[in-house]
Motif scaffolding. Structure first.
Motif, PDB file in Angstrom:
ATOM      1  N   ARG A  22       0.764  -1.207   0.024  1.00  0.00           N
ATOM      2  CA  ARG A  22      -0.119  -0.011  -0.177  1.00  0.00           C
ATOM      3  C   ARG A  22       0.882   1.123  -0.022  1.00  0.00           C
ATOM      4  O   ARG A  22       1.957   1.249   0.470  1.00  0.00           O
ATOM      5  CB  ARG A  22      -0.925   0.012   1.205  1.00  0.00           C
ATOM      6  N   ASP A  26      -2.667   5.697   1.228  1.00  0.00           N
ATOM      7  CA  ASP A  26      -4.047   4.843   1.191  1.00  0.00           C
ATOM      8  C   ASP A  26      -3.983   4.421   2.796  1.00  0.00           C
ATOM      9  O   ASP A  26      -5.075   4.066   3.129  1.00  0.00           O
ATOM     10  CB  ASP A  26      -3.630   3.491   0.535  1.00  0.00           C
ATOM     11  N   TYR A  27      -2.821   4.243   3.426  1.00  0.00           N
ATOM     12  CA  TYR A  27      -3.024   4.008   5.081  1.00  0.00           C
ATOM     13  C   TYR A  27      -3.745   4.969   5.883  1.00  0.00           C
ATOM     14  O   TYR A  27      -4.391   5.058   6.507  1.00  0.00           O
ATOM     15  CB  TYR A  27      -1.781   3.633   5.622  1.00  0.00           C
ATOM     16  N   GLU A 294      -6.879  -1.520  -3.549  1.00  0.00           N
ATOM     17  CA  GLU A 294      -5.974  -2.245  -2.567  1.00  0.00           C
ATOM     18  C   GLU A 294      -6.603  -3.787  -2.326  1.00  0.00           C
ATOM     19  O   GLU A 294      -6.204  -4.383  -1.355  1.00  0.00           O
ATOM     20  CB  GLU A 294      -6.048  -1.728  -1.376  1.00  0.00           C
ATOM     21  N   ALA A 297      -3.758  -6.232  -1.510  1.00  0.00           N
ATOM     22  CA  ALA A 297      -3.229  -6.094  -0.194  1.00  0.00           C
ATOM     23  C   ALA A 297      -4.085  -6.250   0.936  1.00  0.00           C
ATOM     24  O   ALA A 297      -3.616  -6.930   1.950  1.00  0.00           O
ATOM     25  CB  ALA A 297      -2.752  -4.629  -0.272  1.00  0.00           C
TER      26      ALA A 297
END
Length: 451
Positions: A22, A26-27, A294, A297
């Motif tokens: 990621r 995105d986190y 994502e 992930a």
């Protein structure tokens, strides 16, 4: 906690983590959605890049000073800072002292959400245990929920300082009590599982990343009305429903709590009694948000949590990936994803590492019939075709075969019915024991069914 709680959200990005699946943004976006899930208002979001974590504050002193200045000037009305990482007790205490606002790390934020979402007694116990286990290592302030019977909103405010030894004793006593109560829950669940095993109903457990659409899919499959919202961790408490599949067998669908990246170990441990439903399932449905950028992930994160539960490459139950939210893809991408799903399905062996694949939209119902058929196929792969000669007066036996197996053919004789039925070996044994009627395996039919 209300929607007016103004919050800054910081995602610390360590240089050595640049290989992650990621992007840091995105986190950060996910952390913001977590905050929104409990009504916090993010007024500032930032990725803070750091070369090495400082033992005292995690962030470099320069960034700590910059954020303190921001909080005392342009964002002076902020009440809370969320650090999208795990903080040590020392880091937690020092950041609160530096910034003069309450601080939550990622684990505390997720625990806060779970506390707000849990509705059943079991869910409440599990969240409370996770809260207390987390707090035992820090005790940086007095937590409101020590005065409460349920977990939730335990980090945002407190009644004032307590002596640390008194706090520790209270925590230790509560933890012992909660573990005993949860052990009672585990024993009850084990009894329920044993009862289900005596019944011929297989269990299909839905797992997946939070907000992948598990509850919406569960509702679609079972005509249930489980809470389903476009929100992280909308569902915490497990729900089960029985459904008749096209082959006439009944399956119990189980909706479970969603997973997330870096799921706190306290929650995995506390929710083990619930998540053990997955271990005992006859088939796992791994629900994925195929429209999410994502998605791959998220799959890695889900498999990581499943591995913690003991579901790894040695797991011998079938696994089916359900690629959900196909309605959110544009037509060209949807066709491409569908072709990929077909290709993967044809090459799969149904293991956790190489699962079968079906593409659906829980929202519109597209692909649901195919999903039913696929679950049916998987659960009946080991079924065998039998012949049963049943007297006309034995209506209960005839009804049992129709409800627990797939009756392929019925022939009327003078005083009997000759039924050709497809059953699992387990169900065949149960039938013979219940009705004292001998089943004969139909070798020709069995061969043609499996050929």
């Amino acid at each position: 906690m209300t929607q007016k709680t103004r919050t800054i959200i910081l995602h610390p990005r360590l240089r050595e983590n640049d290989y992650s699946l990621r992007e840091p943004e995105d986190y950060l976006s996910e952390a913001t959605r977590l905050a929104e899930a409990i009504g916090l208002k993010a007024v500032h979001e930032e990725v803070v890049r750091i070369t090495a974590p400082r033992p005292s504050t995690l962030l470099g002193q320069g960034r700590v000073d910059d954020i303190r200045e921001m909080l005392s000037s342009t964002l002076e009305d902020v009440e809370l800072a969320i650090i999208d990482s795990d903080l040590t007790p020392v880091q937690h205490r020092n950041l609160e002292k530096e910034w003069q606002v309450k601080v939550l790390d990622r684990t505390a934020l997720i625990l806060e959400i779970f506390g707000a979402r849990a509705k059943t007694k079991e869910g409440t116990l599990q969240v409370e245990l996770a809260h207390l286990t987390y707090q035992r290592s820090r005790l940086v302030r007095s937590w409101t929920h020590l005065e409460r019977q349920r977990g939730g909103s335990g980090f945002l405010g407190g009644p004032g300082e307590r002596q640390i030894e008194s706090d520790r004793r209270i925590l230790a006593d509560k933890i012992v009590k909660l573990r005993k109560q949860l052990e009672d829950v585990r024993r009850t669940r084990n009894l329920q599982r044993r009862k289900r095993k005596r019944a011929p109903h297989p269990v299909a457990a839905l797992v997946g990343y939070t907000n992948a659409g598990k509850s919406t899919l569960f509702n679609r499959l079972t005509d249930a009305s489980v809470m389903a919202q476009d929100q992280l961790f909308a569902t915490l408490d497990p729900t089960m429903r029985v459904v008749h599949l096209p082959s006439a067998i009944e399956v119990i669908f189980s909706d479970t709590v969603g997973f997330i990246s870096n799921l706190p170990t306290q929650l995995v441990a506390a929710f083990r009694a619930t998540l053990e439903e997955v271990l005992e399932a006859d088939i796992i449905l791994h629900v994925r948000d195929t429209a999410h950028k994502e998605s791959d992930a998220q799959k890695v994160d889900v498999l990581s949590v499943l591995k913690e539960l003991g579901i790894d490459e040695d797991y011998n139950r079938p696994v089916l990936e359900v690629w959900n939210k196909s309605d959110l893809l544009d037509p060209e991408e949807r066709n491409l994803q569908r072709a990929i799903a077909h290709a993967r399905h044809d090459d799969a062996d149904g293991t956790i590492e190489n699962p079968w694949v079906v593409m659906v939209s829980a929202m519109t119902g597209a692909g649901i019939d195919q999903l039913y058929d696929e679950i049916d196929r998987i659960l009946t792969m080991d079924h065998v075709v039998f012949s049963a000669l049943v007297g006309h007066e034995q209506g209960a036996a005839i009804a049992w075969l129709h409800s627990h197996g797939e009756v392929l053919e019925t022939a009327q004789e003078k005083n009997h019915q000759l039924l050709t039925v497809r059953l699992s070996q387990k169900s065949a044994g149960q039938f013979e024991k219940l009705f004292s009627i001998q089943l004969e395996q139909d070798a020709v039919a069995s061969f043609s069914e499996t050929a």
